[in-house]
Design a protein around this motif. Sequence first.
Motif, PDB file in Angstrom:
ATOM      1  N   HIS A  21      10.650  77.786  37.068  1.00  0.00           N
ATOM      2  CA  HIS A  21      11.688  78.494  36.302  1.00  0.00           C
ATOM      3  C   HIS A  21      11.541  80.005  36.441  1.00  0.00           C
ATOM      4  O   HIS A  21      11.548  80.739  35.462  1.00  0.00           O
ATOM      5  CB  HIS A  21      11.685  78.069  34.831  1.00  0.00           C
ATOM      6  N   TRP A  22      11.422  80.445  37.691  1.00  0.00           N
ATOM      7  CA  TRP A  22      11.299  81.868  37.978  1.00  0.00           C
ATOM      8  C   TRP A  22      12.653  82.551  37.878  1.00  0.00           C
ATOM      9  O   TRP A  22      13.698  81.918  37.971  1.00  0.00           O
ATOM     10  CB  TRP A  22      10.741  82.074  39.380  1.00  0.00           C
ATOM     11  N   SER A  23      12.613  83.848  37.759  1.00  0.00           N
ATOM     12  CA  SER A  23      13.837  84.655  37.723  1.00  0.00           C
ATOM     13  C   SER A  23      14.385  84.819  39.141  1.00  0.00           C
ATOM     14  O   SER A  23      13.669  84.618  40.136  1.00  0.00           O
ATOM     15  CB  SER A  23      13.531  86.032  37.137  1.00  0.00           C
ATOM     16  N   ALA A  24      15.638  85.238  39.211  1.00  0.00           N
ATOM     17  CA  ALA A  24      16.255  85.521  40.513  1.00  0.00           C
ATOM     18  C   ALA A  24      15.458  86.598  41.243  1.00  0.00           C
ATOM     19  O   ALA A  24      15.260  86.521  42.463  1.00  0.00           O
ATOM     20  CB  ALA A  24      17.702  85.944  40.328  1.00  0.00           C
ATOM     21  N   GLN A  25      14.965  87.585  40.511  1.00  0.00           N
ATOM     22  CA  GLN A  25      14.200  88.664  41.119  1.00  0.00           C
ATOM     23  C   GLN A  25      12.914  88.154  41.761  1.00  0.00           C
ATOM     24  O   GLN A  25      12.517  88.625  42.826  1.00  0.00           O
ATOM     25  CB  GLN A  25      13.872  89.758  40.082  1.00  0.00           C
ATOM     26  N   THR A  26      12.273  87.189  41.114  1.00  0.00           N
ATOM     27  CA  THR A  26      11.042  86.625  41.682  1.00  0.00           C
ATOM     28  C   THR A  26      11.344  85.909  42.987  1.00  0.00           C
ATOM     29  O   THR A  26      10.644  86.098  43.987  1.00  0.00           O
ATOM     30  CB  THR A  26      10.362  85.681  40.679  1.00  0.00           C
ATOM     31  N   TYR A  27      12.382  85.086  42.990  1.00  0.00           N
ATOM     32  CA  TYR A  27      12.747  84.401  44.229  1.00  0.00           C
ATOM     33  C   TYR A  27      13.151  85.400  45.308  1.00  0.00           C
ATOM     34  O   TYR A  27      12.770  85.256  46.475  1.00  0.00           O
ATOM     35  CB  TYR A  27      13.869  83.393  43.986  1.00  0.00           C
ATOM     36  N   GLU A  28      13.904  86.414  44.951  1.00  0.00           N
ATOM     37  CA  GLU A  28      14.321  87.428  45.922  1.00  0.00           C
ATOM     38  C   GLU A  28      13.122  88.159  46.512  1.00  0.00           C
ATOM     39  O   GLU A  28      13.116  88.509  47.695  1.00  0.00           O
ATOM     40  CB  GLU A  28      15.288  88.418  45.274  1.00  0.00           C
ATOM     41  N   SER A  29      12.082  88.375  45.712  1.00  0.00           N
ATOM     42  CA  SER A  29      10.896  89.081  46.205  1.00  0.00           C
ATOM     43  C   SER A  29      10.187  88.293  47.305  1.00  0.00           C
ATOM     44  O   SER A  29       9.499  88.888  48.144  1.00  0.00           O
ATOM     45  CB  SER A  29       9.925  89.378  45.055  1.00  0.00           C
ATOM     46  N   LEU A  30      10.372  86.992  47.343  1.00  0.00           N
ATOM     47  CA  LEU A  30       9.765  86.180  48.398  1.00  0.00           C
ATOM     48  C   LEU A  30      10.373  86.497  49.764  1.00  0.00           C
ATOM     49  O   LEU A  30       9.778  86.181  50.799  1.00  0.00           O
ATOM     50  CB  LEU A  30       9.943  84.688  48.099  1.00  0.00           C
ATOM     51  N   LEU A  31      11.544  87.111  49.755  1.00  0.00           N
ATOM     52  CA  LEU A  31      12.244  87.439  50.998  1.00  0.00           C
ATOM     53  C   LEU A  31      11.968  88.865  51.475  1.00  0.00           C
ATOM     54  O   LEU A  31      12.548  89.308  52.463  1.00  0.00           O
ATOM     55  CB  LEU A  31      13.757  87.254  50.800  1.00  0.00           C
ATOM     56  N   ARG A  32      11.072  89.566  50.777  1.00  0.00           N
ATOM     57  CA  ARG A  32      10.789  90.962  51.124  1.00  0.00           C
ATOM     58  C   ARG A  32       9.293  91.149  51.423  1.00  0.00           C
ATOM     59  O   ARG A  32       8.557  91.739  50.623  1.00  0.00           O
ATOM     60  CB  ARG A  32      11.237  91.874  49.994  1.00  0.00           C
ATOM     61  N   PRO A  33       8.831  90.674  52.581  1.00  0.00           N
ATOM     62  CA  PRO A  33       7.396  90.757  52.886  1.00  0.00           C
ATOM     63  C   PRO A  33       6.859  92.180  52.956  1.00  0.00           C
ATOM     64  O   PRO A  33       5.659  92.380  52.738  1.00  0.00           O
ATOM     65  CB  PRO A  33       7.275  90.060  54.242  1.00  0.00           C
ATOM     66  N   ASP A  34       7.703  93.162  53.214  1.00  0.00           N
ATOM     67  CA  ASP A  34       7.232  94.543  53.272  1.00  0.00           C
ATOM     68  C   ASP A  34       6.774  95.057  51.913  1.00  0.00           C
ATOM     69  O   ASP A  34       6.064  96.057  51.827  1.00  0.00           O
ATOM     70  CB  ASP A  34       8.323  95.448  53.841  1.00  0.00           C
ATOM     71  N   GLU A  35       7.120  94.342  50.845  1.00  0.00           N
ATOM     72  CA  GLU A  35       6.718  94.752  49.497  1.00  0.00           C
ATOM     73  C   GLU A  35       5.474  94.008  48.991  1.00  0.00           C
ATOM     74  O   GLU A  35       4.995  94.282  47.903  1.00  0.00           O
ATOM     75  CB  GLU A  35       7.880  94.528  48.521  1.00  0.00           C
ATOM     76  N   TRP A  36       4.975  93.070  49.770  1.00  0.00           N
ATOM     77  CA  TRP A  36       3.815  92.296  49.339  1.00  0.00           C
ATOM     78  C   TRP A  36       2.534  93.092  49.547  1.00  0.00           C
ATOM     79  O   TRP A  36       2.429  93.890  50.481  1.00  0.00           O
ATOM     80  CB  TRP A  36       3.699  90.999  50.124  1.00  0.00           C
ATOM     81  N   PRO A  37       1.509  92.854  48.718  1.00  0.00           N
ATOM     82  CA  PRO A  37       0.199  93.466  48.977  1.00  0.00           C
ATOM     83  C   PRO A  37      -0.311  93.038  50.359  1.00  0.00           C
ATOM     84  O   PRO A  37       0.014  91.950  50.851  1.00  0.00           O
ATOM     85  CB  PRO A  37      -0.690  92.891  47.867  1.00  0.00           C
ATOM     86  N   ALA A  38      -1.115  93.882  50.987  1.00  0.00           N
ATOM     87  CA  ALA A  38      -1.541  93.657  52.369  1.00  0.00           C
ATOM     88  C   ALA A  38      -2.202  92.299  52.601  1.00  0.00           C
ATOM     89  O   ALA A  38      -1.986  91.672  53.635  1.00  0.00           O
ATOM     90  CB  ALA A  38      -2.480  94.778  52.806  1.00  0.00           C
ATOM     91  N   ALA A  39      -3.002  91.816  51.668  1.00  0.00           N
ATOM     92  CA  ALA A  39      -3.752  90.580  51.878  1.00  0.00           C
ATOM     93  C   ALA A  39      -3.001  89.337  51.401  1.00  0.00           C
ATOM     94  O   ALA A  39      -3.523  88.227  51.494  1.00  0.00           O
ATOM     95  CB  ALA A  39      -5.095  90.660  51.173  1.00  0.00           C
ATOM     96  N   LEU A  40      -1.789  89.510  50.892  1.00  0.00           N
ATOM     97  CA  LEU A  40      -1.057  88.389  50.311  1.00  0.00           C
ATOM     98  C   LEU A  40       0.138  88.018  51.185  1.00  0.00           C
ATOM     99  O   LEU A  40       0.902  88.881  51.606  1.00  0.00           O
ATOM    100  CB  LEU A  40      -0.580  88.768  48.909  1.00  0.00           C
ATOM    101  N   ARG A  41       0.281  86.722  51.452  1.00  0.00           N
ATOM    102  CA  ARG A  41       1.409  86.216  52.227  1.00  0.00           C
ATOM    103  C   ARG A  41       2.067  85.102  51.429  1.00  0.00           C
ATOM    104  O   ARG A  41       1.384  84.315  50.763  1.00  0.00           O
ATOM    105  CB  ARG A  41       0.945  85.639  53.565  1.00  0.00           C
ATOM    106  N   TYR A  42       3.380  85.016  51.513  1.00  0.00           N
ATOM    107  CA  TYR A  42       4.124  83.951  50.836  1.00  0.00           C
ATOM    108  C   TYR A  42       4.811  83.065  51.860  1.00  0.00           C
ATOM    109  O   TYR A  42       5.294  83.544  52.885  1.00  0.00           O
ATOM    110  CB  TYR A  42       5.185  84.533  49.890  1.00  0.00           C
ATOM    111  N   PHE A  43       4.848  81.801  51.554  1.00  0.00           N
ATOM    112  CA  PHE A  43       5.558  80.815  52.370  1.00  0.00           C
ATOM    113  C   PHE A  43       6.642  80.228  51.483  1.00  0.00           C
ATOM    114  O   PHE A  43       6.347  79.611  50.457  1.00  0.00           O
ATOM    115  CB  PHE A  43       4.597  79.718  52.832  1.00  0.00           C
ATOM    116  N   ALA A  44       7.879  80.449  51.854  1.00  0.00           N
ATOM    117  CA  ALA A  44       9.022  79.920  51.116  1.00  0.00           C
ATOM    118  C   ALA A  44       9.912  79.256  52.152  1.00  0.00           C
ATOM    119  O   ALA A  44      10.543  79.931  52.958  1.00  0.00           O
ATOM    120  CB  ALA A  44       9.756  81.027  50.390  1.00  0.00           C
ATOM    121  N   CYS A  45       9.919  77.945  52.148  1.00  0.00           N
ATOM    122  CA  CYS A  45      10.593  77.196  53.199  1.00  0.00           C
ATOM    123  C   CYS A  45      11.527  76.159  52.587  1.00  0.00           C
ATOM    124  O   CYS A  45      11.138  75.423  51.673  1.00  0.00           O
ATOM    125  CB  CYS A  45       9.552  76.520  54.083  1.00  0.00           C
TER     126      CYS A  45
END
Length: 168
Positions: A21-45
């Motif tokens: 039950h995440w917010s739209a902003q949380t889901y949208e952040s998964l699509l912006r890898p340039d904003e992630w911390p250097a050691a963190l990667r997300y997989f959204a498939c």
Amino acid sequence: MQAADLPWVMELDRKTPGSPHWSAQTYESLLRPDEWPAALRYFACVAGQEGGGAGVVIARLLVDGVENACELEWIAVEDAFRRRGVARRLLQALEEWASGLGGRRILLEVRAGNEAAQALYRRAGFCQAGLRRRYYLDPEEDAVLMAKELRAVENRPQKAIEEELTGC
């Protein structure tokens, strides 16, 4: 996952018990890898089907050079596509992606009463690694912690993995 998938993913989130039950902003952040911390990667498939999605998996991998642990955040399959191997294929894609980036294990937690999900994870090679008493609310329930050790595989771009899942 692409921006066009977000309405469907959010709808699946709303109608799936136990979803984040995440917010739209949380889901949208998964699509912006340039904003992630250097050691963190997300997989959204998203496993796709013409005209909509069949299933989704979201995970995060902390590449810290020590544990390189990947945490499965959420996996869900539309009712019409259950028992067709969609979740199994999503888990395989996650394993391949995490292994390719140096992930050493995948961790997850699941409600103690969710026997179907636990069976899926066991078939996929996960083992029980612990228990968190009274972790979940509404209803109160224990969390079963599960883990799977990964073997190294050749790195493949996330886009190639996602393309394989189209048409599940």
